[in-house]
Design an enzyme around this catalytic site. Sequence first.
Site, PDB file in Angstrom:
ATOM      1  N   GLU A 283       0.817  -1.212   0.000  1.00 17.04           N
ATOM      2  CA  GLU A 283       0.000   0.000   0.000  1.00 17.04           C
ATOM      3  C   GLU A 283       0.851   1.263   0.000  1.00 17.04           C
ATOM      4  O   GLU A 283       0.428   2.315  -0.498  1.00 17.04           O
ATOM      5  CB  GLU A 283      -0.930  -0.007   1.216  1.00 17.04           C
ATOM      6  CG  GLU A 283      -2.112   0.921   1.090  1.00 17.04           C
ATOM      7  CD  GLU A 283      -3.149   0.683   2.168  1.00 17.04           C
ATOM      8  OE1 GLU A 283      -4.346   0.597   1.834  1.00 17.04           O
ATOM      9  OE2 GLU A 283      -2.772   0.580   3.353  1.00 17.04           O
ATOM     10  N   HIS A 304       7.855 -27.109   0.074  1.00 16.03           N
ATOM     11  CA  HIS A 304       7.185 -28.199  -0.632  1.00 16.03           C
ATOM     12  C   HIS A 304       6.148 -27.675  -1.627  1.00 16.03           C
ATOM     13  O   HIS A 304       5.302 -28.440  -2.097  1.00 16.03           O
ATOM     14  CB  HIS A 304       6.538 -29.152   0.373  1.00 16.03           C
ATOM     15  CG  HIS A 304       7.534 -29.777   1.298  1.00 16.03           C
ATOM     16  ND1 HIS A 304       8.137 -30.982   1.039  1.00 16.03           N
ATOM     17  CD2 HIS A 304       8.061 -29.332   2.472  1.00 16.03           C
ATOM     18  CE1 HIS A 304       8.979 -31.267   2.022  1.00 16.03           C
ATOM     19  NE2 HIS A 304       8.945 -30.281   2.902  1.00 16.03           N
ATOM     20  N   LYS A 416     -13.137   2.324  -2.187  1.00 17.98           N
ATOM     21  CA  LYS A 416     -14.078   2.622  -1.102  1.00 17.98           C
ATOM     22  C   LYS A 416     -15.197   3.532  -1.600  1.00 17.98           C
ATOM     23  O   LYS A 416     -16.368   3.349  -1.219  1.00 17.98           O
ATOM     24  CB  LYS A 416     -13.338   3.304   0.053  1.00 17.98           C
ATOM     25  CG  LYS A 416     -12.358   2.417   0.795  1.00 17.98           C
ATOM     26  CD  LYS A 416     -11.670   3.219   1.894  1.00 17.98           C
ATOM     27  CE  LYS A 416     -10.637   2.398   2.626  1.00 17.98           C
ATOM     28  NZ  LYS A 416      -9.935   3.186   3.672  1.00 17.98           N
TER      29      LYS A 416
END
Length: 449
Positions: A283, A304, A416
Amino acid sequence: MIKIDFTNVMSDVIGEKHGILFEEIEAYKEIVKEVHEKIKEEKDNSFYFTKLPYQRTEEIKKLATEIRENFDYFVVIGIGGSALGNQMIQEAINGFNYNDFNYPKFYIMDNVDPEKIGNIFDLIDIRKTMFNVITKSGSTVETIANFAIVLTTLKDELGEDYKDHLIFTTDPEKGFLRKFGERERIKMLDIPPKVGGRFSVLSNVGLLSSAVCGIDIEQLLEGARKADELCMKISNPLENPAYLIGLIHYLACERKGKHISVMMPYFERLSSFVDWYRQLWAESLGKEGFGQTPLKSIGTIDQHSQIQLFREGPKDKIITFLRVLESSRDYKIPKDIPEEIGYLANHSLKEILDIELEGTRAALIKSQVPNLTITIDRLDPYNLGMLIYIYELATGFTGLLYKINPFDQPAVEEGKDFAYGLMGRKGYEKKLEDYSELVKEKYLLEIKD
């Protein structure tokens, strides 16, 4: 003690194509010095987070004691910087089983996933719960939505006594939460106005939950103070840990095409530190076409899975290993085991963990993948405070190298705003129109029974 081993990012170890030349670091010394002076000039403004280690904590510790004495559950309602730091400190210091053996039990309501929120309600007795609502703006959608649910539930259960079960941590002057808290006379804590959410963990945002859960916040801040004293004293990146981390990642990205920053702790209690780092790095630096994509990986688990990609996939990654020397417990493998696995005899799990790290480092060197290792002697509040501060400063410093503002988040804000328009918030009607123009379903595959 914190030690940074950057041997394996250098060109004389992994070659000039993927490694950094010492001459490149030397070439940036004057630029780093200029950035260093700018940071010192901005300590009262954009870099105000560097002053948090020097705050007084009497009020927080007193409040934490009162909460521990009167409540069995402590729930943080927040998201992003208002939640990730709390989770990170809690898991790093108290481990994963804190709630199984201790009170008050600690939970975080961050996402608005109703299943997650419902699961927390299933585990707590609301009459014995303190809720800490954290949002600097006072209007973060997810936080306020969860707060609205909690507020209604508290009022239904407790009537006017609901106020005794709430603490607001927010801007000292503005925002819905501040106004509501003043009107209803709810206990409130300030978030410094010049400190953004992702840099706020060492403020009231993270200190209260830490103190409530028995973490020594004085030591946490002491470690951060030590890091500040060191980093503000000298600009040479070969002696300044924050600048070293920042410059290495900047050069790896801009000069060597390493656009992905992997953080891989070989100590699982630091897994939430990586979550906190991902927000901080992404951010702050992902702007104007710049930045690196932070990627989480856990040793030895992801040996793995992801290591295959790191070694033989695109050479676009720089890897940071986090290592802790001392473990509070260990288990030794006995001698009396089947011969086929006899090579494990007398090794402890911690020894195997460390050996696996060394093997991974060697394999990455062979594949010319740059990697650095940050070693901590023990994972305690002091060292964690140092590590938090170093990475916050490294992030701000790197933003200035990119010549961007590391403290805003314009792309996040627009998302937003679209959400406000979709929810019918007054003043965001235009955003709803913009959304309708942008988002049109054209291609859809639907699978029916």
